[in-house]
Write a protein that holds these residues in place. Structure first.
Motif, PDB file in Angstrom:
ATOM      1  N   VAL A 132       2.541   1.647  -3.484  1.00 16.02           N
ATOM      2  CA  VAL A 132       1.618   2.022  -4.554  1.00 16.02           C
ATOM      3  C   VAL A 132       1.210   3.487  -4.427  1.00 16.02           C
ATOM      4  CG1 VAL A 132      -0.700   1.618  -5.489  1.00 16.02           C
ATOM      5  CG2 VAL A 132       0.787  -0.303  -4.942  1.00 16.02           C
ATOM      6  N   SER A 133       1.035   3.998  -3.214  1.00 20.13           N
ATOM      7  CA  SER A 133       0.566   5.377  -3.063  1.00 20.13           C
ATOM      8  C   SER A 133       1.638   6.399  -3.176  1.00 20.13           C
ATOM      9  CB  SER A 133      -0.121   5.601  -1.743  1.00 20.13           C
ATOM     10  OG  SER A 133       0.367   4.890  -0.692  1.00 20.13           O
TER      11      SER A 133
ATOM     12  N   VAL B 298       0.850  -1.207   0.000  1.00 18.59           N
ATOM     13  CA  VAL B 298       0.000   0.000   0.000  1.00 18.59           C
ATOM     14  C   VAL B 298       0.869   1.233   0.000  1.00 18.59           C
ATOM     15  CG1 VAL B 298      -1.621   1.311   1.429  1.00 18.59           C
ATOM     16  CG2 VAL B 298      -2.005  -1.121   1.026  1.00 18.59           C
ATOM     17  N   ILE B 299       1.929   1.252   0.785  1.00 19.07           N
ATOM     18  CA  ILE B 299       2.804   2.418   0.837  1.00 19.07           C
ATOM     19  C   ILE B 299       3.546   2.598  -0.482  1.00 19.07           C
ATOM     20  CG2 ILE B 299       4.907   3.327   1.923  1.00 19.07           C
ATOM     21  CD1 ILE B 299       3.878   2.182   4.576  1.00 19.07           C
TER      22      ILE B 299
END
Length: 80
Positions: A79-80, A76-77
Motif C-alpha cells: 500500500v505504501s 502495508v508495504i
C-alpha cells in the motif's frame, strides 16, 4: 585393465544357524529394561503428556501468528 569380480556380502545372523527365537536371557533383559523405563516415567508421564499437548497447540498458533504478521507486513508495504 583387470577388475576383480565383486564378492557377495558375507555376514552371519544372530541365530547362528538355529531357529530365530528369543532366549530367556534376552526376554529377562527386555523385561528389566521396560520396568525401568516405566518406573522413570510413571509419575511424570501425565505432566509430560500435558506439556507436549500444550506445546503442540502453541506451535500451531505461533505459526499462524507469524503468517498473519507476514501478510499484514506485505499489505502495508504494498500500500505504501
Amino acid at each position: 585393465m583387470t577388475t576383480t569380480p565383486a564378492r557377495s556380502p558375507c555376514w552371519s545372523t544372530s541365530s547362528f544357524g538355529r531357529a530365530p527365537d528369543t532366549t530367556p536371557q534376552e526376554l529377562c533383559a527386555l523385561g528389566e529394561h521396560l520396568s525401568l523405563c516405566r518406573g522413570r516415567h510413571g509419575r511424570w508421564s501425565a505432566l509430560s503428556c500435558a506439556m507436549q499437548a500444550l506445546r503442540g497447540i502453541v506451535a500451531a498458533r505461533a505459526m499462524t501468528a507469524w503468517l498473519v504478521a507476514g501478510l499484514l507486513l506485505a499489505v502495508v508495504i504494498a500500500v505504501s
